[in-house]
Write a protein that holds these residues in place. Structure first.
Motif, short mmCIF file in Angstrom:
data_model
loop_
_atom_site.label_atom_id
_atom_site.label_comp_id
_atom_site.label_asym_id
_atom_site.label_seq_id
_atom_site.Cartn_x
_atom_site.Cartn_y
_atom_site.Cartn_z
N THR A 11 7.43 23.04 -0.20
CA THR A 11 6.99 22.02 -1.57
C THR A 11 7.56 20.77 -1.52
OG1 THR A 11 6.50 23.96 -2.92
CG2 THR A 11 6.66 22.06 -3.99
N LEU A 12 8.86 20.99 -1.16
CA LEU A 12 9.59 19.58 -1.08
C LEU A 12 9.25 18.71 -0.16
CD1 LEU A 12 13.39 20.46 -2.06
CD2 LEU A 12 11.57 19.63 -3.47
N LEU A 13 8.97 19.27 1.06
CA LEU A 13 8.42 18.68 2.41
C LEU A 13 7.01 18.11 1.95
CD1 LEU A 13 9.84 20.83 5.11
CD2 LEU A 13 10.78 18.59 4.58
N ALA A 14 6.06 18.70 1.66
CA ALA A 14 4.73 18.29 1.11
C ALA A 14 4.79 17.06 0.31
CB ALA A 14 3.98 19.38 0.56
N VAL A 15 5.64 17.14 -0.76
CA VAL A 15 5.83 15.95 -1.90
C VAL A 15 6.36 15.00 -1.09
CG1 VAL A 15 7.11 15.25 -3.81
CG2 VAL A 15 6.21 17.51 -3.83
N PHE A 16 7.40 15.13 -0.32
CA PHE A 16 8.02 13.70 0.69
C PHE A 16 6.84 13.50 1.48
CE2 PHE A 16 9.96 12.68 4.79
CZ PHE A 16 10.65 11.68 4.16
N ALA A 17 6.14 14.30 2.18
CA ALA A 17 4.98 13.69 2.93
C ALA A 17 4.01 12.98 2.04
CB ALA A 17 4.15 14.63 3.80
N ALA A 18 3.78 13.62 0.82
CA ALA A 18 2.91 12.55 0.04
C ALA A 18 3.51 11.40 -0.33
CB ALA A 18 2.55 13.49 -1.12
N LEU A 19 4.70 11.29 -0.57
CA LEU A 19 5.39 9.89 -0.84
C LEU A 19 5.29 8.98 0.20
CD1 LEU A 19 8.39 11.32 -2.89
CD2 LEU A 19 6.47 10.20 -3.88
N ILE A 20 5.43 9.50 1.26
CA ILE A 20 5.36 8.43 2.60
C ILE A 20 3.79 8.01 2.82
CG2 ILE A 20 5.59 8.37 5.02
CD1 ILE A 20 8.18 8.71 3.85
N VAL A 21 3.01 8.90 2.70
CA VAL A 21 1.61 8.47 2.55
C VAL A 21 1.30 7.46 1.55
CG1 VAL A 21 -0.68 9.48 2.29
CG2 VAL A 21 0.79 10.54 3.85
N LEU A 22 1.52 7.72 0.59
CA LEU A 22 1.50 6.78 -0.86
C LEU A 22 2.26 5.43 -0.53
CD1 LEU A 22 1.62 9.10 -3.80
CD2 LEU A 22 -0.40 7.92 -2.85
N THR A 23 3.33 5.41 0.24
CA THR A 23 4.08 4.16 0.53
C THR A 23 3.29 3.43 1.62
OG1 THR A 23 6.25 5.17 0.16
CG2 THR A 23 6.07 3.23 1.40
N VAL A 24 2.75 3.98 2.46
CA VAL A 24 1.78 3.68 3.53
C VAL A 24 0.76 3.04 3.15
CG1 VAL A 24 0.49 4.08 5.73
CG2 VAL A 24 2.72 4.98 5.62
N ILE A 25 -0.17 3.55 2.08
CA ILE A 25 -1.15 3.09 1.36
C ILE A 25 -0.76 2.03 0.36
CG2 ILE A 25 -2.89 3.68 -0.57
CD1 ILE A 25 -2.71 6.45 0.41
N THR A 26 0.27 1.79 -0.10
CA THR A 26 0.74 0.76 -0.85
C THR A 26 0.96 -0.56 0.18
OG1 THR A 26 2.20 2.11 -2.14
CG2 THR A 26 2.75 -0.28 -2.34
N VAL A 27 1.57 -0.53 1.28
CA VAL A 27 1.66 -1.50 2.30
C VAL A 27 0.24 -1.96 2.85
CG1 VAL A 27 2.52 -2.15 4.34
CG2 VAL A 27 3.91 -0.90 2.86
N ALA A 28 -0.55 -0.88 2.98
CA ALA A 28 -1.71 -1.05 3.72
C ALA A 28 -2.54 -2.04 2.60
CB ALA A 28 -2.60 0.09 3.91
N ALA A 29 -2.71 -1.71 1.37
CA ALA A 29 -3.17 -2.47 0.31
C ALA A 29 -2.90 -4.02 0.04
CB ALA A 29 -2.87 -1.64 -0.93
N THR A 30 -1.84 -4.20 0.70
CA THR A 30 -1.34 -5.67 0.62
C THR A 30 -2.28 -6.40 1.68
OG1 THR A 30 0.55 -5.66 2.24
CG2 THR A 30 1.09 -5.19 0.03
N TRP A 31 -2.87 -5.84 2.59
CA TRP A 31 -3.56 -6.19 3.56
C TRP A 31 -5.22 -6.71 3.38
CZ3 TRP A 31 -1.89 -2.20 7.46
CH2 TRP A 31 -0.30 -2.44 7.89
N VAL A 32 -5.49 -5.98 2.12
CA VAL A 32 -6.62 -6.32 1.62
C VAL A 32 -6.85 -7.10 0.34
CG1 VAL A 32 -8.81 -5.01 0.63
CG2 VAL A 32 -7.52 -3.85 2.58
N ASP A 33 -7.61 -8.06 0.12
CA ASP A 33 -7.57 -8.73 -0.79
C ASP A 33 -8.54 -8.61 -2.03
OD1 ASP A 33 -6.97 -11.10 -2.73
OD2 ASP A 33 -8.20 -12.49 -1.65
N LEU A 34 -7.92 -7.65 -3.14
CA LEU A 34 -8.62 -7.23 -4.09
C LEU A 34 -8.62 -7.96 -5.31
CD1 LEU A 34 -8.10 -3.41 -3.75
CD2 LEU A 34 -9.97 -4.59 -2.74
#
Length: 113
Positions: free
Chosen positions: A20-43
């Motif tokens: 469970t802890l590893l799954a939450v950690f992986a989700a946090l990493i994915v969400l961080t990547v999504i946050t960084v990727a969102a800076t490349w898109v002008d919304l």
């Protein structure tokens, strides 16, 4: 011996499975990547709301699993949610005020000293 006290022993925390802890950690990493990727898109102004939404999801995951709020008394979850709502309210009011004075700030920045 009181049965109500025997079911809940003070001093012992809830042990969360490693998976469970590893799954939450992986989700946090994915969400961080999504946050960084969102800076490349002008919304436009939606970028801020997207980043704040992702940050709220990440904060909730940390509070639920790493701070064991998911397994705690429901009153503590209520306090967390109310605190999150007040934080959203205060940040929203601050952002509205910033939007109001944005032209004045921009003009001051562009004016040479």
């Amino acid at each position: 011996m009181n049965t109500a006290n025997s079911q809940h022993q003070e001093g012992f925390g809830h042990v969360v499975p490693l998976g469970t802890l590893l799954a939450v950690f992986a989700a946090l990493i994915v969400l961080t990547v999504i946050t960084v990727a969102a800076t490349w898109v002008d919304l436009g102004s939606a970028n801020l709301f997207l980043a704040m939404g992702i940050a709220a999801i990440k904060a909730t995951l940390v509070a639920l699993y790493f701070m064991h709020l998911r397994y705690d008394h429901p009153f503590n979850a209520l306090v967390f949610v109310v605190g999150l709502l007040f934080l959203t309210l205060f940040l929203g009011l601050t952002l509205l005020d910033t939007k109001q004075y944005s032209p004045e700030i921009q003009a001051a920045v562009e004016t040479p000293v």
